[in-house]
Design a protein around this motif. Structure first.
Motif, PDB file in Angstrom:
ATOM      1  N   TYR A 139      43.746  62.361  22.084  1.00 23.40           N
ATOM      2  CA  TYR A 139      42.894  63.386  21.494  1.00 23.40           C
ATOM      3  C   TYR A 139      41.474  62.846  21.364  1.00 23.40           C
ATOM      4  CZ  TYR A 139      47.429  65.349  20.242  1.00 23.40           C
ATOM      5  OH  TYR A 139      48.700  65.850  20.298  1.00 23.40           O
ATOM      6  N   ILE A 140      40.509  63.747  21.526  1.00 22.94           N
ATOM      7  CA  ILE A 140      39.095  63.385  21.454  1.00 22.94           C
ATOM      8  C   ILE A 140      38.417  64.232  20.382  1.00 22.94           C
ATOM      9  CG2 ILE A 140      36.924  63.201  22.728  1.00 22.94           C
ATOM     10  CD1 ILE A 140      38.570  63.378  25.330  1.00 22.94           C
ATOM     11  N   VAL A 141      37.552  63.610  19.607  1.00 20.48           N
ATOM     12  CA  VAL A 141      36.671  64.338  18.702  1.00 20.48           C
ATOM     13  C   VAL A 141      35.242  64.142  19.215  1.00 20.48           C
ATOM     14  CG1 VAL A 141      35.857  64.664  16.340  1.00 20.48           C
ATOM     15  CG2 VAL A 141      38.211  63.897  16.745  1.00 20.48           C
ATOM     16  N   ILE A 142      34.609  65.237  19.581  1.00 21.81           N
ATOM     17  CA  ILE A 142      33.233  65.206  20.074  1.00 21.81           C
ATOM     18  C   ILE A 142      32.357  65.958  19.082  1.00 21.81           C
ATOM     19  CG2 ILE A 142      31.638  65.940  21.895  1.00 21.81           C
ATOM     20  CD1 ILE A 142      33.979  65.708  23.861  1.00 21.81           C
ATOM     21  N   GLU A 143      31.250  65.359  18.679  1.00 22.82           N
ATOM     22  CA  GLU A 143      30.300  66.050  17.818  1.00 22.82           C
ATOM     23  C   GLU A 143      28.965  66.156  18.535  1.00 22.82           C
ATOM     24  OE1 GLU A 143      29.610  65.560  13.250  1.00 22.82           O
ATOM     25  OE2 GLU A 143      28.071  64.349  14.258  1.00 22.82           O
ATOM     26  N   THR A 144      28.371  67.336  18.465  1.00 21.93           N
ATOM     27  CA  THR A 144      27.002  67.519  18.942  1.00 21.93           C
ATOM     28  C   THR A 144      26.123  67.864  17.745  1.00 21.93           C
ATOM     29  OG1 THR A 144      27.204  69.894  19.390  1.00 21.93           O
ATOM     30  CG2 THR A 144      27.834  68.375  21.153  1.00 21.93           C
TER      31      THR A 144
END
Length: 533
Positions: A347-352
């Motif tokens: 699983y990946i958590v990406i924040e912009t």
């Protein structure tokens, strides 16, 4: 916007073990001998390196010996009570939580907790302790994971908890100056009211102190975007072992006059001086924040997603974190959190974070469309509202908490070439077989930082002997670091040679000897017991 809408759903469905290695003598440099006088009978350390510090589980219950510091007397207590009326704590019940680390794996026996409010009080405390040869353990929020913030024996605990004032904030430059005991989350809240944010974000933000963050050079979730504290910290105020206050509390972004002394204290874990105040450069609060939670079928696909992410999201990318399926299982089992997407191996958590919501949404949409159509990502969800963003981040930030419910945890904070991060997890599983209950991996893909955690029903010396030095040999082979962001503290001090050459460690010993000749500041931490020339 069809693809973006598909992603927009979010129904969030005791004392450390040491080994005795008598075959090694004290190989201290002259400076090292000036720092600590130890007989060969006193030297205990975990053997850690094939070049002179190899592993030996021969005596796993042995603790490092207490060095010949003075013991606290009634006269000492009288001095402290006069200096800090009502803030000199000797009640064993009140001292209990300060004597044990957050993981409850290291416990000291301090009988005195001092709670100064000012730099001048810290100065007087250290001046007195240096004259009396009393050892001191500086302590912030006590959230460390390597036993660096608690006493090993009866060291006096010097807490910065009451040094919690903001000194100044410049809303033009974004430079914050504050005392070392300010809690990170409180600083974040203070800045958000002024349209700024801290450049640092940690899972322990609700209790960790900025002084402790600086002293351990904490990394955290925003390092990919804003860099490390070595870049964002502009100045420090530090009290040295003899009580001298070193005021390098600069608020300039550029100052090229002489040596950059603050760098000595960033990451030194309170062994060279006690940080009492910090000035730090803070970025503006982003106007638009999005968090995507994605699933991948393999770590190779995760890496390719990271490459695509950096290329397509560019300047708005602020975090890229990962956790494996084993972590998700622990979150579901122990914390009753819900996996919001289809079950996946990774699983990946990406924040912009950016200044234009429409622009950021468009870039994120194109990125998600690309990784979905190329089958790099199996499923995902996106959050733009604060409560839903917090819910998605909790799936990454609360892994450490979930692990505490899974038994005794052996924790490793490793820095590696990013493509090798998960190879260590897989190799460790194969190496341990059924000896471990769980072997899980999560961490910061953006800066190559793996958090490897191994659980067992209880503390298991046999399991520990299988993990170490295997994990350190593996890391060294791939030219990694045995401590990416947690420091060395008590637990890892004797493993330093896996990541640093003997010449560098000897120089560290010389610096310690110069700044703290009696060795009273946070003894038994960071530097190895046996410094090789």
């Amino acid at each position: 916007m069809g693809m973006f809408q598909r992603f927009a759903r979010l129904p969030l469905k005791s004392t450390y073990i040491w080994s005795l290695c008598p075959q090694y003598s004290t190989g201290l440099t002259a400076a090292g001998r000036a720092l600590i006088v130890r007989s060969s009978q006193q030297i205990q350390h975990r053997c850690v390196h094939s070049r002179g510090l190899g592993a030996s589980p021969g005596n796993p219950g042995a603790a490092p010996p207490r060095l010949p510091f003075s013991r606290v007397t009634q006269e000492d207590l009288a001095f402290f009570r006069t200096l800090l009326p009502g803030r000199t704590i000797t009640d064993p019940d009140l001292l209990k939580s300060n004597n044990v680390d957050w993981l409850k794996t290291v416990e000291g026996n301090s009988e005195v907790l001092l709670r100064p409010k000012t730099t001048e009080e810290v100065s007087q405390i250290l001046r007195y302790c240096n004259e009396r040869n009393l050892a001191v353990c500086p302590q912030g929020g006590n959230t460390g994971l390597v036993g660096g913030s608690v006493p090993v024996f009866d060291e006096i605990i010097l807490s910065t908890a009451l040094m919690n004032q903001v000194i100044s904030f410049n809303n033009i430059s974004g430079i914050l100056t504050c005392q070392a005991g300010c809690v990170l989350e409180n600083l974040s809240n203070y800045l958000e009211e002024r349209d700024f944010i801290m450049p640092l974000d940690l899972g322990a933000k609700g209790s960790c102190h900025i002084g402790g963050n600086v002293s351990t050079n904490a990394g955290g979730l925003r390092l990919l975007r804003y860099g490390s504290l070595r870049g964002t910290v502009l100045g420090l105020e530090v009290v040295l072992a003899d009580g001298r206050a070193l005021n390098c509390l600069a608020t300039l972004r550029k100052d090229n006059t002489g040596y950059d002394l603050k760098q000595l204290f960033i990451g030194s874990e309170g062994t060279l001086g006690v940080v009492t105040a910090v000035s730090i450069l803070c970025p503006r609060k982003p106007k638009a924040v999005n968090v995507a939670f994605l699933g991948c079928s393999s770590f190779q696909q995760l890496l390719e997603t990271f490459q695509c992410c950096r290329g397509m999201l560019g300047e708005i990318l602020s975090a890229f974190e990962f956790l494996d399926a084993s972590c998700m299982s622990l979150l579901e089992k122990h914390l009753k959190l819900t996996n919001p997407i289809t079950e996946s191996p990774f699983y990946i958590v990406i924040e912009t974070a950016g200044s234009n919501a429409t622009h950021d949404e468009e870039k994120l949409h194109k990125f998600l469309e690309e990784v979905m159509t190329s089958s790099l990502v199996n499923d995902g969800t996106v959050a733009t509202e604060a409560t839903k963003i917090k819910a998605l981040w909790s799936l990454r930030e609360r892994v450490t908490e979930a692990l505490t419910h899974d038994g005794y945890t052996y924790k490793y904070d490793i820095s590696l070439p990013v493509e090798k991060i998960y190879d260590l997890v897989q190799d460790m599983r194969g190496h341990l077989g059924d000896m471990a209950k769980n072997v899980v991996g999560y961490g910061h893909v953006g800066d190559g930082n793996l958090h490897l955690n191994i659980t067992s029903p209880s503390k298991d010396p046999t399991l520990l002997a299988a993990i170490e030095p295997y994990v350190y040999n593996w890391t060294s082979e791939w030219k990694g670091s045995i401590s990416a962001e947690h420091g060395l503290g008590l637990k890892k001090r004797n493993y330093i040679y896996y990541s640093k050459p003997s010449e560098a460690v000897a120089l560290m010993g010389s610096i310690k000897a110069m700044l703290d000749p009696k060795g009273i500041l946070n003894p038994y931490k960071t530097l190895p017991d046996n410094i090789h020339e």
